[in-house]
Design an enzyme around this catalytic site. Structure first.
Site, PDB file in Angstrom:
ATOM      1  N   PRO A 105      42.117  52.985  86.641  1.00 38.84           N
ATOM      2  CA  PRO A 105      40.943  53.555  87.285  1.00 38.84           C
ATOM      3  C   PRO A 105      41.136  55.007  87.705  1.00 38.84           C
ATOM      4  CG  PRO A 105      41.652  51.522  88.369  1.00 38.84           C
ATOM      5  CD  PRO A 105      42.743  51.964  87.468  1.00 38.84           C
ATOM      6  N   GLU A 106      40.513  55.885  86.972  1.00 40.95           N
ATOM      7  CA  GLU A 106      40.377  57.262  87.406  1.00 40.95           C
ATOM      8  C   GLU A 106      38.883  57.451  87.660  1.00 40.95           C
ATOM      9  OE1 GLU A 106      42.585  60.091  85.060  1.00 40.95           O
ATOM     10  OE2 GLU A 106      44.014  58.585  84.416  1.00 40.95           O
ATOM     11  N   LYS A 160      37.899  59.110  93.532  1.00 43.25           N
ATOM     12  CA  LYS A 160      38.140  57.723  93.127  1.00 43.25           C
ATOM     13  C   LYS A 160      37.748  56.726  94.203  1.00 43.25           C
ATOM     14  CE  LYS A 160      42.142  59.552  90.712  1.00 43.25           C
ATOM     15  NZ  LYS A 160      43.605  59.769  90.850  1.00 43.25           N
ATOM     16  N   HIS A 218      41.968  38.252  93.783  1.00 45.53           N
ATOM     17  CA  HIS A 218      40.785  38.663  94.547  1.00 45.53           C
ATOM     18  C   HIS A 218      41.207  39.111  95.945  1.00 45.53           C
ATOM     19  CE1 HIS A 218      37.824  36.124  91.915  1.00 45.53           C
ATOM     20  NE2 HIS A 218      38.508  37.012  91.229  1.00 45.53           N
ATOM     21  N   ARG A 237      47.831  44.354  91.201  1.00 43.85           N
ATOM     22  CA  ARG A 237      48.989  45.053  91.764  1.00 43.85           C
ATOM     23  C   ARG A 237      48.873  45.466  93.219  1.00 43.85           C
ATOM     24  NH1 ARG A 237      50.658  47.942  86.134  1.00 43.85           N
ATOM     25  NH2 ARG A 237      50.472  45.979  85.076  1.00 43.85           N
ATOM     26  N   ARG A 274      47.254  78.443  94.749  1.00 44.83           N
ATOM     27  CA  ARG A 274      48.310  77.451  94.619  1.00 44.83           C
ATOM     28  C   ARG A 274      49.399  77.932  93.688  1.00 44.83           C
ATOM     29  NH1 ARG A 274      46.427  72.256  96.060  1.00 44.83           N
ATOM     30  NH2 ARG A 274      48.513  71.626  95.469  1.00 44.83           N
ATOM     31  N   ARG A 280      54.700  62.962  87.981  1.00 47.62           N
ATOM     32  CA  ARG A 280      54.199  61.930  87.074  1.00 47.62           C
ATOM     33  C   ARG A 280      54.647  62.186  85.645  1.00 47.62           C
ATOM     34  NH1 ARG A 280      51.824  59.378  90.527  1.00 47.62           N
ATOM     35  NH2 ARG A 280      51.699  57.655  89.061  1.00 47.62           N
TER      36      ARG A 280
END
Length: 275
Positions: free
Chosen positions: A2-3, A60, A119, A137, A170, A265
DNA sequence: GATGACCTGTGA
DNA sequence: TCACAGGTCATC
């Protein structure tokens, strides 16, 4: 995984199928799954007798607004203001299922015993249906009235000027900046690799080092990539995806892809054309 | 800004 | 048996 695209699809399912239905009860069997001080008892007392009135999303985070409680048969509110906002985070393996229908899944949800144990959070509606957050997870989360401003500009709304401003202050690798949910909210590992590959930018480049044409290119590619992959069906439908394996080769020029850790990552990128 | 922990299913 | 995947948070 899920992104932002998967969460947007889940938001759509909720918007189409769960709004306006009276909430009868809540199952929160996994207290660990409730975050920022929320308890099963608190959420059980907060939601019943309300309805979801809007399904929003920031990055998200899926945000379900509720209405004020009303006495049966009257329009008089029994408490002041709107109800709380339920926030659902899918973590890395969460899915939202409403009445057996999940986003991107045309098949009826076959609830067998194994899946029931996943669930983590269920909202039962008075009409007998339910909204379920299923997450093998357990890295997802449920909270109430979240601080939405901990998240930056939504990735589906980010403009090139937004991006220029962010990159200019940044010094870290571009990839880390794009993954940081405080700056731009919604991009995950797969989307960022795909975007940088399409934009021909080395993920290790300090964000601040991008010149104006590169900033503009990144902005355009970010928008088109989210559009294209959204239409194709999600974060995993990128062109780089097939090659995103150890020993993979660049689909554009055939060069061996590099695999390394960037921004904490696993990152796949093409040293031949990403500079 | 970087690293490791969190959790657990999957695949080698 | 074990590395790895994923997003986020605490900690260095």
């Amino acid at each position: 995984m899920p992104e932002i695209l998967e969460v947007e699809a889940a938001r759509h399912v909720v918007e189409d199928h769960a709004l306006g239905r009276s909430i009868a009860g809540v199952d929160a069997p996994d207290a660990w799954y409730l975050k920022r001080g929320l308890t099963p008892a608190a959420v059980r007392s907060a939601l019943p007798e309300r309805r979801f009135v809007a399904a929003r999303r920031r990055g998200k985070l899926l945000l379900l607004d509720t209405d004020r409680r009303r006495r049966a048969g009257t329009r008089a509110p029994t408490d002041a203001g709107l109800g709380p906002t339920l926030a659902l985070h899918l973590g890395m393996s969460g899915r939202v299922v409403v009445d057996g229908t999940a986003a991107g899944d045309p098949l009826v949800y076959a609830s067998n015993r194994a899946e029931t144990t996943w669930h983590r959070f269920t909202v039962h509606f008075a009409d007998g249906g339910a909204l379920i957050l299923s997450d093998p997870r357990r890295l997802g989360a449920v909270e109430l009235d979240p601080d939405e401003d901990r998240l930056g500009i939504d990735a589906l709304a980010v403009t090139t000027p937004d991006l220029r401003a962010l990159l200019a202050r940044r010094r870290g690798p571009i990839k880390a900046v794009l993954l940081d949910q405080h700056g731009i909210a919604g991009l995950g590992n797969l989307l960022v690799d795909e975007i940088l590959w399409r934009a021909s930018l080395d993920p290790n480049r300090p964000a601040i080092s991008l010149d104006p044409p590169e900033q503009g290119r990144l902005g355009r590619v970010l928008r088109t990539t989210l559009g294209v992959l959204g239409r194709r069906g999600g974060s995993h439908t990128g062109d780089l995806m097939v090659a995103r394996v150890p020993g993979g080769h660049c689909p554009r020029d055939g060069a061996p892809l590099r695999r390394e850790t960037v921004g904490g990552r696993t990152t796949y990128w093409c040293p031949a054309h990403q500079r």
